[in-house]
Design a protein around this motif. Structure first.
Motif: not given
Length: 347
Positions: A308-332
């Motif tokens: 659950i994430f919150g965003a006080t502003r629309q740009d924060q929301l848009e930025h957070a939602l882009k996280s779904v495209a990221l898959e973390l490597s085993q090194d990370v």
């Protein structure tokens, strides 16, 4: 957007959930409505609120305003059926709601009716108890937590009483499922046991704090989640904004949560900024955005239903939602574990 099961309810929820605790204080109504529109268009099907919201600060004057803003969106759009709606029943210690009255069968029906009226809906998908009546070790109370004053039979009697009242609401169709918040492994196990004895609805989820900076869930509750199909709804997955890096070197951006609540609910501590630096360095070294890294890491956890994430502003929301495209490597992932060992429980 990946979907995960909400316990054994048959409902599926998106891996990210839109939190609404700033709707009505930091986030005005028109902005909140735009956020709901955007989140649903991006694949989010899960929105979380509570009768006590908004926060920053909590006050009697604003109690229920977040639910009202969702309600006005329902009224305007007619889109209530398009997503899973979660809200919460306040209880122990919150003087701004019912003078801190405990959660019992006497409060449940009227509290649900109040939420339904504000939300302008006739049903709630996930109804959660915000805080156990007996208290909790969450919100930094773990440092002095002492359960020795608890009365086991009184606790179990209250659980039975509440489950029977919740079952009446399930039968009426006003709620579809039951969840917990700020709960422990023992407490969750008792709710599950009583439900399996036929007393009332089975717990579907636990909404507890969880992030790179707060990993108390990783042991007993993790095991319970996986074995009992009770997924975690992680709140504060960005550590109230600490993991963005915006508070490093003493910075306090205007309008930020820290500008309103300087202690960040007990998260501001001498050790937390060093821990944040460690995670920011991992992100920098691998060319990752720290917000995306923190949210993507939550998705890797075997017990996670939704973050659950919150965003006080629309740009924060848009930025957070882009996280779904990221898959973390085993090194990370390995470096994150090393940072956690070096900076355990930094607040």
């Amino acid at each position: 957007m990946k979907m995960n099961p909400l316990g054994r309810t048959g409902m599926m929820v998106s891996e990210l959930c839109l939190g609404t605790m700033t709707f009505g204080t930091q986030t005005p109504e028109a902005e909140a409505h735009a956020q709901i529109d955007y989140a649903l268009a991006a694949g989010v099907n899960f929105v979380d609120t509570a009768e006590m919201y908004p926060v920053n600060p909590v006050s009697k004057e604003t109690i229920g305003r977040s639910e009202e803003i969702l309600g006005s969106w329902h009224e305007k759009t007619g889109r209530r059926a398009e997503y899973i709606l979660a809200t919460k029943h306040s209880g122990e210690g919150l003087a701004a709601v019912r003078d801190g009255e405990a959660i019992t069968s006497k409060t449940i029906a009227s509290t649900i009716e109040g939420s339904l009226k504000r939300l302008k809906t006739d049903y709630i998908d996930l109804y959660q108890f915000h805080w156990p009546n007996r208290g909790s070790y969450m919100f930094r109370k773990n440092w002095s937590f002492d359960p020795s004053s608890q009365n086991r039979e009184e606790t179990l009697d209250n659980m039975r009483d509440c489950l029977e009242a919740l079952q009446a609401q399930v039968d009426r169709g006003t709620i579809r499922a039951f969840g917990l918040s700020n709960e422990s492994a023992w407490g969750t196990a008792q709710w599950l046991r009583l439900a399996e004895e036929g007393v009332g609805p089975r717990v579907a989820s636990i909404q507890n704090e969880y992030s790179l900076l707060c990993r108390m869930y990783d042991t007993d509750l993790a095991e319970l989640s996986v074995n009992e199909d009770v997924g975690l709804l992680a709140f504060s997955p960005l550590g109230t904004g600490l993991l963005t890096g915006k508070y490093q070197q003493g910075a306090v951006p205007e309008g930020s949560r820290k500008s309103l609540v300087p202690e960040l609910g007990g998260r501001h501590s001498p050790r937390v900024y060093g821990a944040v630096d460690a995670y920011l360095e991992i992100a920098r070294r691998h060319g990752l955005d720290p917000v995306h890294m923190a949210l993507a890491w939550c998705r890797t956890r075997p017990f996670m239903a939704s973050a659950i994430f919150g965003a006080t502003r629309q740009d924060q929301l848009e930025h957070a939602l882009k996280s779904v495209a990221l898959e973390l490597s085993q090194d990370v992932l390995e470096e994150i574990d090393q940072a956690h060992r070096a900076h355990p429980m930094p607040y």
